[in-house]
Scaffold this motif. Structure first.
Motif, short mmCIF file in Angstrom:
data_model
loop_
_atom_site.label_atom_id
_atom_site.label_comp_id
_atom_site.label_asym_id
_atom_site.label_seq_id
_atom_site.Cartn_x
_atom_site.Cartn_y
_atom_site.Cartn_z
N THR A 5 0.81 -1.21 0.00
CA THR A 5 0.00 0.00 0.00
C THR A 5 0.85 1.26 0.00
O THR A 5 1.79 1.39 0.79
CB THR A 5 -0.91 0.02 1.24
OG1 THR A 5 -1.73 -1.16 1.25
CG2 THR A 5 -1.82 1.24 1.22
N GLN A 6 0.51 2.18 -0.88
CA GLN A 6 1.15 3.49 -0.94
C GLN A 6 0.06 4.56 -0.79
O GLN A 6 -1.06 4.37 -1.26
CB GLN A 6 1.87 3.72 -2.26
CG GLN A 6 3.01 2.81 -2.56
CD GLN A 6 3.68 3.18 -3.87
OE1 GLN A 6 3.82 2.36 -4.77
NE2 GLN A 6 4.14 4.42 -4.00
N PRO A 7 0.39 5.71 -0.20
CA PRO A 7 -0.58 6.80 -0.18
C PRO A 7 -0.79 7.29 -1.60
O PRO A 7 0.17 7.38 -2.37
CB PRO A 7 0.10 7.87 0.69
CG PRO A 7 1.56 7.56 0.59
CD PRO A 7 1.66 6.07 0.46
N PRO A 8 -2.02 7.61 -1.99
CA PRO A 8 -2.27 8.05 -3.37
C PRO A 8 -1.53 9.33 -3.73
O PRO A 8 -1.14 9.51 -4.89
CB PRO A 8 -3.78 8.28 -3.40
CG PRO A 8 -4.32 7.46 -2.27
CD PRO A 8 -3.25 7.47 -1.21
N SER A 9 -1.34 10.20 -2.76
CA SER A 9 -0.71 11.47 -3.07
C SER A 9 0.07 12.01 -1.88
O SER A 9 -0.27 11.73 -0.72
CB SER A 9 -1.75 12.50 -3.52
OG SER A 9 -2.67 12.76 -2.48
N VAL A 10 1.13 12.75 -2.21
CA VAL A 10 1.93 13.48 -1.23
C VAL A 10 2.20 14.86 -1.83
O VAL A 10 2.55 14.96 -3.02
CB VAL A 10 3.25 12.75 -0.93
CG1 VAL A 10 4.20 13.65 -0.14
CG2 VAL A 10 2.99 11.45 -0.17
#
Lengths: 107, 122
Positions: A5-10
């Motif tokens: 899992t990765q955050p969709p945006s930074v």
């Protein structure tokens, strides 16, 4: 399959530090690789084996991997760092690599 | 290192396409190779890989039995034969060079092509 899992945006301001995470069960026991993908361009390997930089990748980029989280850190962020970033790890259950969903870095 | 994909285009559901990846700038026969795709609005998805000598091939569950990867080490070309195409195969397909000759748990992909677009639609 092995879920990564990765955050969709930074989003970060220029000159600040961006941290992009890649989470998975016991990912720290895995080798994690990171790719940068800009629209219309080929993906680029920016970090391999958790914390090794390919030649030509600036030292502003660093990696770490422990426990259930791997992190790609970009210091002194520049406008040119704006891109999608993907982590890649090995899925031991199915015997092939898997990519995280990708994180869009906005500067 | 240069990788150039070709062969993409419009394919019919149930039909076939054959992708090629022409390479130069490295000793092709010494490295495993892989195909990765990116569907519209989606992330990267690993599709298939082949060892340096072509003896071992690997496939994602979603394409196993329909796609076939191969290579010609005399011409430095990688192929992906895509049969029984489905709408969900619509994507940009990238070929990439592995960091080693084998394909395993530490393999990274250190050079990529620009990709070729495949659209499956009637």
């Amino acid at each position: 399959s092995y879920d990564v899992t990765q955050p969709p945006s930074v989003s970060v301001a220029p000159g600040q530090t961006a941290r992009i995470t890649c989470s998975g069960e016991k990912i720290g026991s895995n080798s994690v690789h990171w790719y940068q993908r800009k629209p219309g361009q080929a993906p680029v390997l920016v970090m391999f084996d958790d914390d090794d930089r390919p030649s030509g990748i600036p030292v502003r980029l660093s990696g770490s991997n422990s426990g259930d989280t791997a992190t790609l850190t970009i210091s002194r962020v520049e406008a040119g760092d704006e891109a999608d970033y993907y982590c890649q790890v090995w899925d031991f259950t199915h015997g092939h690599p898997v990519f995280g969903g990708g994180t869009q870095l906005t500067v | 290192v240069d990788l150039l994909e070709s062969g993409g285009g419009l394919g019919q559901p149930g039909g076939s396409l054959r992708l090629s990846c022409s390479t130069s700038g490295f000793s092709f026969r010494n490295y495993a190779m892989t195909w990765v795709r990116q569907a519209p609005g989606k992330g990267l998805q690993w599709v298939s890989a082949i060892t340096d000598d072509g003896d071992r091939t690997f496939y994602a569950a979603s394409v196993r039995g329909r796609f076939s990867i191969s290579r010609d080490n005399s011409k430095n070309i990688l192929f992906l034969q895509m049969d029984s195409l489905r709408a969900e195969d619509t994507a940009v397909y990238f070929c990439a060079k592995a960091s080693e000759g084998i394909f395993g748990l530490v393999t990274a992909f250190d050079s990529w092509g620009l990709g070729t677009r495949v659209t499956v639609s009637s």
